[in-house]
Structures are given as C-alpha cells and as structure tokens.
Design a protein around this motif. Structure first.
Motif, PDB file in Angstrom:
ATOM      1  N   ALA A 143       0.831  -1.203   0.000  1.00 29.91           N
ATOM      2  CA  ALA A 143       0.000   0.000   0.000  1.00 29.91           C
ATOM      3  C   ALA A 143       0.869   1.258   0.000  1.00 29.91           C
ATOM      4  O   ALA A 143       0.572   2.246  -0.685  1.00 29.91           O
ATOM      5  CB  ALA A 143      -0.927  -0.009   1.207  1.00 29.91           C
ATOM      6  N   ALA A 144       1.955   1.231   0.757  1.00 23.09           N
ATOM      7  CA  ALA A 144       2.868   2.368   0.772  1.00 23.09           C
ATOM      8  C   ALA A 144       3.503   2.568  -0.598  1.00 23.09           C
ATOM      9  O   ALA A 144       3.646   3.700  -1.081  1.00 23.09           O
ATOM     10  CB  ALA A 144       3.942   2.165   1.836  1.00 23.09           C
ATOM     11  N   ALA A 145       3.887   1.440  -1.238  1.00 19.53           N
ATOM     12  CA  ALA A 145       4.486   1.532  -2.569  1.00 19.53           C
ATOM     13  C   ALA A 145       3.499   2.101  -3.576  1.00 19.53           C
ATOM     14  O   ALA A 145       3.859   2.915  -4.440  1.00 19.53           O
ATOM     15  CB  ALA A 145       4.971   0.149  -3.005  1.00 19.53           C
ATOM     16  N   ASP A 146       2.241   1.689  -3.475  1.00 21.43           N
ATOM     17  CA  ASP A 146       1.216   2.200  -4.399  1.00 21.43           C
ATOM     18  C   ASP A 146       1.030   3.708  -4.234  1.00 21.43           C
ATOM     19  O   ASP A 146       0.863   4.438  -5.221  1.00 21.43           O
ATOM     20  CB  ASP A 146      -0.112   1.470  -4.162  1.00 21.43           C
ATOM     21  CG  ASP A 146      -0.083   0.018  -4.621  1.00 21.43           C
ATOM     22  OD1 ASP A 146       0.835  -0.318  -5.401  1.00 21.43           O
ATOM     23  OD2 ASP A 146      -0.955  -0.759  -4.185  1.00 21.43           O
ATOM     24  N   ARG A 147       1.031   4.177  -3.003  1.00 23.01           N
ATOM     25  CA  ARG A 147       0.857   5.614  -2.758  1.00 23.01           C
ATOM     26  C   ARG A 147       2.047   6.412  -3.280  1.00 23.01           C
ATOM     27  O   ARG A 147       1.896   7.551  -3.738  1.00 23.01           O
ATOM     28  CB  ARG A 147       0.665   5.876  -1.261  1.00 23.01           C
ATOM     29  CG  ARG A 147      -0.718   5.493  -0.761  1.00 23.01           C
ATOM     30  CD  ARG A 147      -0.879   5.804   0.712  1.00 23.01           C
ATOM     31  NE  ARG A 147      -0.644   7.211   1.035  1.00 23.01           N
ATOM     32  CZ  ARG A 147      -0.738   7.724   2.266  1.00 23.01           C
ATOM     33  NH1 ARG A 147      -1.061   6.922   3.289  1.00 23.01           N
ATOM     34  NH2 ARG A 147      -0.509   9.004   2.484  1.00 23.01           N
ATOM     35  N   LEU A 148       3.230   5.799  -3.220  1.00 23.47           N
ATOM     36  CA  LEU A 148       4.436   6.496  -3.669  1.00 23.47           C
ATOM     37  C   LEU A 148       4.681   6.342  -5.172  1.00 23.47           C
ATOM     38  O   LEU A 148       5.479   7.076  -5.748  1.00 23.47           O
ATOM     39  CB  LEU A 148       5.656   5.965  -2.908  1.00 23.47           C
ATOM     40  CG  LEU A 148       5.718   6.311  -1.412  1.00 23.47           C
ATOM     41  CD1 LEU A 148       6.824   5.503  -0.737  1.00 23.47           C
ATOM     42  CD2 LEU A 148       5.966   7.801  -1.226  1.00 23.47           C
ATOM     43  N   GLY A 149       4.030   5.351  -5.772  1.00 25.00           N
ATOM     44  CA  GLY A 149       4.260   5.102  -7.196  1.00 25.00           C
ATOM     45  C   GLY A 149       5.567   4.398  -7.463  1.00 25.00           C
ATOM     46  O   GLY A 149       6.196   4.615  -8.508  1.00 25.00           O
ATOM     47  N   VAL A 150       6.016   3.558  -6.513  1.00 23.64           N
ATOM     48  CA  VAL A 150       7.254   2.813  -6.694  1.00 23.64           C
ATOM     49  C   VAL A 150       6.953   1.342  -6.448  1.00 23.64           C
ATOM     50  O   VAL A 150       5.827   0.951  -6.131  1.00 23.64           O
ATOM     51  CB  VAL A 150       8.345   3.296  -5.709  1.00 23.64           C
ATOM     52  CG1 VAL A 150       8.689   4.768  -5.963  1.00 23.64           C
ATOM     53  CG2 VAL A 150       7.913   3.096  -4.255  1.00 23.64           C
ATOM     54  N   THR A 151       7.979   0.488  -6.556  1.00 21.56           N
ATOM     55  CA  THR A 151       7.782  -0.945  -6.344  1.00 21.56           C
ATOM     56  C   THR A 151       7.822  -1.271  -4.844  1.00 21.56           C
ATOM     57  O   THR A 151       8.405  -0.535  -4.043  1.00 21.56           O
ATOM     58  CB  THR A 151       8.869  -1.760  -7.053  1.00 21.56           C
ATOM     59  OG1 THR A 151      10.138  -1.449  -6.473  1.00 21.56           O
ATOM     60  CG2 THR A 151       8.909  -1.429  -8.538  1.00 21.56           C
ATOM     61  N   ARG A 152       7.206  -2.424  -4.513  1.00 21.78           N
ATOM     62  CA  ARG A 152       7.245  -2.897  -3.130  1.00 21.78           C
ATOM     63  C   ARG A 152       8.683  -3.154  -2.710  1.00 21.78           C
ATOM     64  O   ARG A 152       9.074  -2.908  -1.567  1.00 21.78           O
ATOM     65  CB  ARG A 152       6.413  -4.172  -3.003  1.00 21.78           C
ATOM     66  CG  ARG A 152       6.368  -4.755  -1.590  1.00 21.78           C
ATOM     67  CD  ARG A 152       5.624  -6.075  -1.594  1.00 21.78           C
ATOM     68  NE  ARG A 152       5.554  -6.667  -0.245  1.00 21.78           N
ATOM     69  CZ  ARG A 152       6.557  -7.295   0.327  1.00 21.78           C
ATOM     70  NH1 ARG A 152       7.718  -7.445  -0.310  1.00 21.78           N
ATOM     71  NH2 ARG A 152       6.403  -7.807   1.548  1.00 21.78           N
ATOM     72  N   SER A 153       9.492  -3.647  -3.635  1.00 20.87           N
ATOM     73  CA  SER A 153      10.891  -3.945  -3.343  1.00 20.87           C
ATOM     74  C   SER A 153      11.660  -2.677  -2.971  1.00 20.87           C
ATOM     75  O   SER A 153      12.494  -2.686  -2.062  1.00 20.87           O
ATOM     76  CB  SER A 153      11.547  -4.607  -4.555  1.00 20.87           C
ATOM     77  OG  SER A 153      12.925  -4.791  -4.346  1.00 20.87           O
ATOM     78  N   ALA A 154      11.370  -1.556  -3.644  1.00 18.38           N
ATOM     79  CA  ALA A 154      12.061  -0.298  -3.355  1.00 18.38           C
ATOM     80  C   ALA A 154      11.750   0.181  -1.942  1.00 18.38           C
ATOM     81  O   ALA A 154      12.639   0.649  -1.210  1.00 18.38           O
ATOM     82  CB  ALA A 154      11.662   0.761  -4.371  1.00 18.38           C
ATOM     83  N   VAL A 155      10.473   0.019  -1.543  1.00 17.80           N
ATOM     84  CA  VAL A 155      10.094   0.408  -0.181  1.00 17.80           C
ATOM     85  C   VAL A 155      10.790  -0.488   0.829  1.00 17.80           C
ATOM     86  O   VAL A 155      11.328  -0.017   1.844  1.00 17.80           O
ATOM     87  CB  VAL A 155       8.560   0.339  -0.016  1.00 17.80           C
ATOM     88  CG1 VAL A 155       8.175   0.550   1.450  1.00 17.80           C
ATOM     89  CG2 VAL A 155       7.885   1.373  -0.892  1.00 17.80           C
ATOM     90  N   SER A 156      10.788  -1.787   0.574  1.00 22.20           N
ATOM     91  CA  SER A 156      11.416  -2.735   1.491  1.00 22.20           C
ATOM     92  C   SER A 156      12.902  -2.447   1.660  1.00 22.20           C
ATOM     93  O   SER A 156      13.434  -2.478   2.781  1.00 22.20           O
ATOM     94  CB  SER A 156      11.213  -4.167   0.968  1.00 22.20           C
ATOM     95  OG  SER A 156      11.819  -5.104   1.832  1.00 22.20           O
ATOM     96  N   GLN A 157      13.587  -2.153   0.561  1.00 22.39           N
ATOM     97  CA  GLN A 157      15.019  -1.872   0.630  1.00 22.39           C
ATOM     98  C   GLN A 157      15.301  -0.584   1.410  1.00 22.39           C
ATOM     99  O   GLN A 157      16.273  -0.497   2.158  1.00 22.39           O
ATOM    100  CB  GLN A 157      15.600  -1.773  -0.781  1.00 22.39           C
ATOM    101  CG  GLN A 157      15.648  -3.105  -1.514  1.00 22.39           C
ATOM    102  CD  GLN A 157      16.087  -2.949  -2.962  1.00 22.39           C
ATOM    103  OE1 GLN A 157      16.625  -1.911  -3.335  1.00 22.39           O
ATOM    104  NE2 GLN A 157      15.841  -3.979  -3.768  1.00 22.39           N
ATOM    105  N   THR A 158      14.435   0.411   1.243  1.00 24.40           N
ATOM    106  CA  THR A 158      14.618   1.678   1.974  1.00 24.40           C
ATOM    107  C   THR A 158      14.482   1.447   3.472  1.00 24.40           C
ATOM    108  O   THR A 158      15.287   1.954   4.266  1.00 24.40           O
ATOM    109  CB  THR A 158      13.578   2.718   1.508  1.00 24.40           C
ATOM    110  OG1 THR A 158      13.765   2.990   0.119  1.00 24.40           O
ATOM    111  CG2 THR A 158      13.717   4.012   2.296  1.00 24.40           C
TER     112      THR A 158
END
Length: 301
Positions: free
Chosen positions: A22-37
């Motif tokens: 859900a966070a990735a969707d709001r940011l317009g990035v991949t789930r993997s990018a959020v997880s890595q951050t």
C-alpha cells in the motif's frame, strides 16, 4: 548516521498503511524499493523497526517510538510546504520596504492605501530611512531611493517621472538679506541643511552650470534630518534651504516659499523601487510592482 528524511517519510507511510504494498502504491514505486529503503534505515539505526510476515506488517517497540516522534514533524513539514505553495500562488504575507523620507509621492498615502486595499492578505511594513541600507542583508523585500544611489546589480522600476532639487526661502528672508545670484553666493547666506543621520556630514548642495555639475558646501547654521522641520524653518525666515520640488510645492503654491537659483537646478532621474532579482519573484512583491506600474500619479498631484 545522518538523518535520511526521505527514508523516514517512507517509514512513516509504511507505519500508517501497515503494508509495504500500500505504501508503494501511494508512492508510485515498487514494493521492493520500499522494502530496501526500510532495510537501509534499520541497518543505519542498528535496530529493527518493522516486523514482517507473509500476511501483515507491524512495528516493533522501537518502530512505534520512532513513528510517534517523526509523524508530527513530518506533518508540520507537509504543512509548511503547502503554505509555501500558497504563497507562490497568490500575494500574501509581510512585505518589508525601506523607503527614503523624501520619496514624497510614494509615501503620500494614496499609493500605499490603494495597494493595501487591493491586497488584503499582504501586511505592509514600511521603514522610512535615509541611511545607507543593504536591503538584502537587513531583510527587506525592496527599497525606494533615488536612482543615482541604487546599486547597479539591482532591478529598478521607476516610481514616477523626473525629480528636481531646488533652493527655496521665504519672501521675508529675501526682504532682509536679498537673494543669491549664484550658488557660490550661498556661503554668505544663512542656510538650513540636511543630514541623513547623526554624526554624518551635512549634504552638499548640488548644481549644474553649462552642463557641468558641481556641489557647494554651504556650512548651514541649522542642520536636521527632518524635512518637515527644514520647511518650517524656511517658512519662518530662518534661512535658505534645499530639497526636492515635490516637498516644497504646497508652500510655494501659497507663496510661503519662493525658489531661487532655479537656472542652476535642472531635473534628474527620480525615485525607483528596487529589489535584488527577477528570478522567482515573490507574489507579494510582484503585486507591488504591478500596482506601481498601474498607479496614476498624475491624479494625485
């Protein structure tokens, strides 16, 4: 580790959503990018912030504490950015001006009153000063001074037309002491002089003869930094004084003051509104420039 504000903002979003996707969707990035951050943030802090399972995301005790601390700060930052955007969109906020005391038309009332009425969300703060002023260093948005003393790197917008510095005195003074025929004769007359500030030498009176400019050190008997007092003294017959024609016009109109040495006093470039740069001009200052260019000074004379 220095603060990674982008990572903190992403962490706060994960905490709010309790979901990487859900966070990735709001940011317009991949789930993997959020997880890595989030993983880099945890490694930098040396402590786990998020508990991950295949079905849910929750915060650790450290994560709960961090979110409680950063969430209000992030909300304030968003509000500040939103406010700044509003400032960009319409004229509002405090507008600080440093204005010469002899800028009669600018300070006369109608111009500033009409600007304030047209821009109710702008708060005008006008400092009247004749001291040398670095408007950038002293936090002013703009200044108003004679064009000849404005730095070359400033943007300058004419306030009105040409000005003329003249020499005047009361008819009673001429009856008692006669009128000077040439500026050099002023050394034999009683004069009322002007100085911009305490412990500053009196202003040297400037003249032009056959296209040659020169100044005269008149050594005044009375010196002040207040034009109103200079006028009162001249009307009372205390001596000859010097200033802008605009300042003396009401008293000349009723015969209380008369000009002398007029042939040595040609017109020159008048007052300008000046400011540092056209780039990203604040709406409040743009509103003042636009109002200045629309205002009809002739109607106020």
């Amino acid at each position: 580790m220095g603060p990674d504000f982008n990572a903190l903002a992403i962490f706060a979003l994960v905490a709010e959503e309790r979901s990487f996707r859900a966070a990735a969707d709001r940011l317009g990035v991949t789930r993997s990018a959020v997880s890595q951050t989030i993983r880099r943030l945890e490694e930098g802090l040396g402590i786990a912030l998020v508990q991950r399972t295949t079905r849910s995301v929750s915060l650790t005790e450290a994560g709960e504490r961090l979110y409680a601390e950063v969430a209000p700060a992030l909300a304030e930052m968003r509000a500040a950015i939103e406010t700044t955007g509003h400032l960009r969109g319409r004229p509002r906020g405090q507008l600080r001006l440093a204005v010469s005391s002899i800028a009669e038309r600018f300070l006369s009332g109608p111009f500033l009153a009409s600007f304030a009425e047209a821009n109710p969300e702008i708060q005008l703060d006008v400092t009247v000063t004749d001291e040398e002023c670095d408007i950038v260093a002293e936090g002013y948005d703009a200044g108003v001074r004679l064009g000849e003393v404005i730095q070359q790197d400033m943007i300058a917008v004419p306030v009105a037309g040409e000005e003329r510095q003249i020499i005047v005195c009361a008819p009673s003074y001429i009856q008692r002491f006669g009128a000077p025929a040439h500026p050099k004769d002023l050394s034999a007359h009683r004069c009322v002089g002007w100085r911009p500030a305490p412990r500053v030498a009196p202003y040297r009176w400037e003249f032009t003869e056959q296209d040659r400019e020169f100044s005269v050190d008149v050594r005044p008997e009375i010196t002040t930094n207040d034009m109103a007092l200079m006028i009162k003294l001249a009307v009372a017959g205390a001596g000859i004084t010097c200033g802008l024609e605009e300042s003396f016009r009401p008293w000349m109109a009723r015969g209380a003051l008369v000009p002398v040495l007029s042939e040595f006093c040609p017109p020159f470039a008048g007052f300008y509104l000046y400011y540092p740069s056209r780039r990203n001009l604040a709406p409040k200052l743009r509103a003042l420039v636009d109002h200045l260019q629309r205002f009809r000074w002739a109607d106020q004379s």
